[in-house]
Design an enzyme around this catalytic site. Sequence first.
Site, PDB file in Angstrom:
ATOM      1  N   CYS A  71     150.300  18.718  84.513  1.00 10.17           N
ATOM      2  CA  CYS A  71     149.079  18.320  83.810  1.00 10.17           C
ATOM      3  C   CYS A  71     147.885  18.034  84.735  1.00 10.17           C
ATOM      4  CB  CYS A  71     149.389  17.150  82.888  1.00 10.17           C
ATOM      5  SG  CYS A  71     148.191  17.027  81.542  1.00 10.17           S
TER       6      CYS A  71
ATOM      7  N   LYS B  82     155.037  14.333  89.664  1.00  9.54           N
ATOM      8  CA  LYS B  82     153.578  14.491  89.495  1.00  9.54           C
ATOM      9  C   LYS B  82     152.856  13.861  90.686  1.00  9.54           C
ATOM     10  CE  LYS B  82     150.201  13.888  85.730  1.00  9.54           C
ATOM     11  NZ  LYS B  82     150.084  13.366  84.355  1.00  9.54           N
TER      12      LYS B  82
ATOM     13  N   GLU C 160     154.932  18.152  78.941  1.00  3.68           N
ATOM     14  CA  GLU C 160     154.999  16.914  79.743  1.00  3.68           C
ATOM     15  C   GLU C 160     155.599  15.770  78.891  1.00  3.68           C
ATOM     16  OE1 GLU C 160     151.126  15.311  80.840  1.00  3.68           O
ATOM     17  OE2 GLU C 160     151.974  14.240  82.555  1.00  3.68           O
TER      18      GLU C 160
HETATM   19  N1  LIG Z   1     148.780  13.836  81.100  1.00  6.03           N
HETATM   20  C1  LIG Z   1     147.760  14.142  81.853  1.00  6.03           C
HETATM   21  O1  LIG Z   1     147.857  14.257  83.058  1.00  6.03           O
HETATM   22  C2  LIG Z   1     146.490  14.364  81.112  1.00  6.03           C
HETATM   23  C3  LIG Z   1     145.425  15.015  81.941  1.00  6.03           C
HETATM   24  C4  LIG Z   1     144.159  15.184  81.200  1.00  6.03           C
HETATM   25  O2  LIG Z   1     144.074  14.979  80.011  1.00  6.03           O
HETATM   26  C5  LIG Z   1     142.990  15.617  81.960  1.00  6.03           C
HETATM   27  O3  LIG Z   1     141.920  15.672  81.353  1.00  6.03           O
HETATM   28  O4  LIG Z   1     143.100  15.910  83.142  1.00  6.03           O
END
Ligand SMILES: NC(=O)CCC(=O)C(=O)O
Length: 293
Positions: A172, A131, A51
Amino acid sequence: MAKIQAQPFRLALCQLAPSTANKQENIATAQRAVKAAAASTPKPDLIVLPEIWNSPYAVPSFREYAEPIPAVGGKDEGEGETIKAMREMAREAGVWLIGGSIPEIEASTDSIYNTATVYDPHGNIVAKHRKVHLFNINIPGKQVFEESQTLTAGSSLTTFTAPFGKIGVGICYDIRFPEMAMVAARQGCIAMIYPSAFNVTTGPMHWTLLQRARAVDNQMYVSMCSPSRSPTASYQAWGHSMVVNPLGEVLCEADEHEAILYADIDPSALATVRQNIPVTNQRRFDVYPDVAK
Ligand SMILES: NC(=O)CCC(=O)C(=O)O
């Protein structure tokens, strides 16, 4: 449940060094990693980047590093240097590439997105995922992050079809929302792949658990590709890029350092698990119709 049409393939995850403030340096790092992954034997069919790898992962940086990204199948007029570089990485290496994510600017609305692009081996953009679930959390004294200060959320699910099968793409925090992987599995995807960057607070709590959960729920492969950790970065990435099989077993896992991981994906594993534990055919959408809508 859609029919699975897929072939065995080799997946490579590039756990890149953390991005620096120098975009050209970050692009060169990714170029070297993709080249190294493609040169390994057997050659991978699909390579994945993490990411936000061309910019610091920091709310104030997203607008500064953002680039225009064409629509799927779109030509390269006006696209940014990172997109041009990724087209070339896929073409030169002759591989499919999930190019992690980068900040995207949509000129017509002046909105910034956290966007993943996917390339075929000719360098064509075959998928683009913005996202959907922005990472807004507040764990006092530990991890506070609010992507929505500068980012706009995407509003669609993303899959692409390669000769080796149909793949779902999230980014993510998207993995925390099980509906996305469930819909992808029901559409015939053999894997959900998430360019990611968890942190040292939520990583140890949930990174492995979430991947194993999505894999077991949906009896599919699940993978997250992270940057490595830097002791000096403002955001401490968890690292630990990983591939989990449809039984929920961890096939491979990096530590927090730079690495390239390889995994052989066998679509027949989905059929075996689904035959042995047939939850995919035992769903009771008559009892929970809201989920099926
Ligand atoms: N960059 C993100 O979206 C981090 C997501 C994350 O750390 C989580 O715990 O969920």
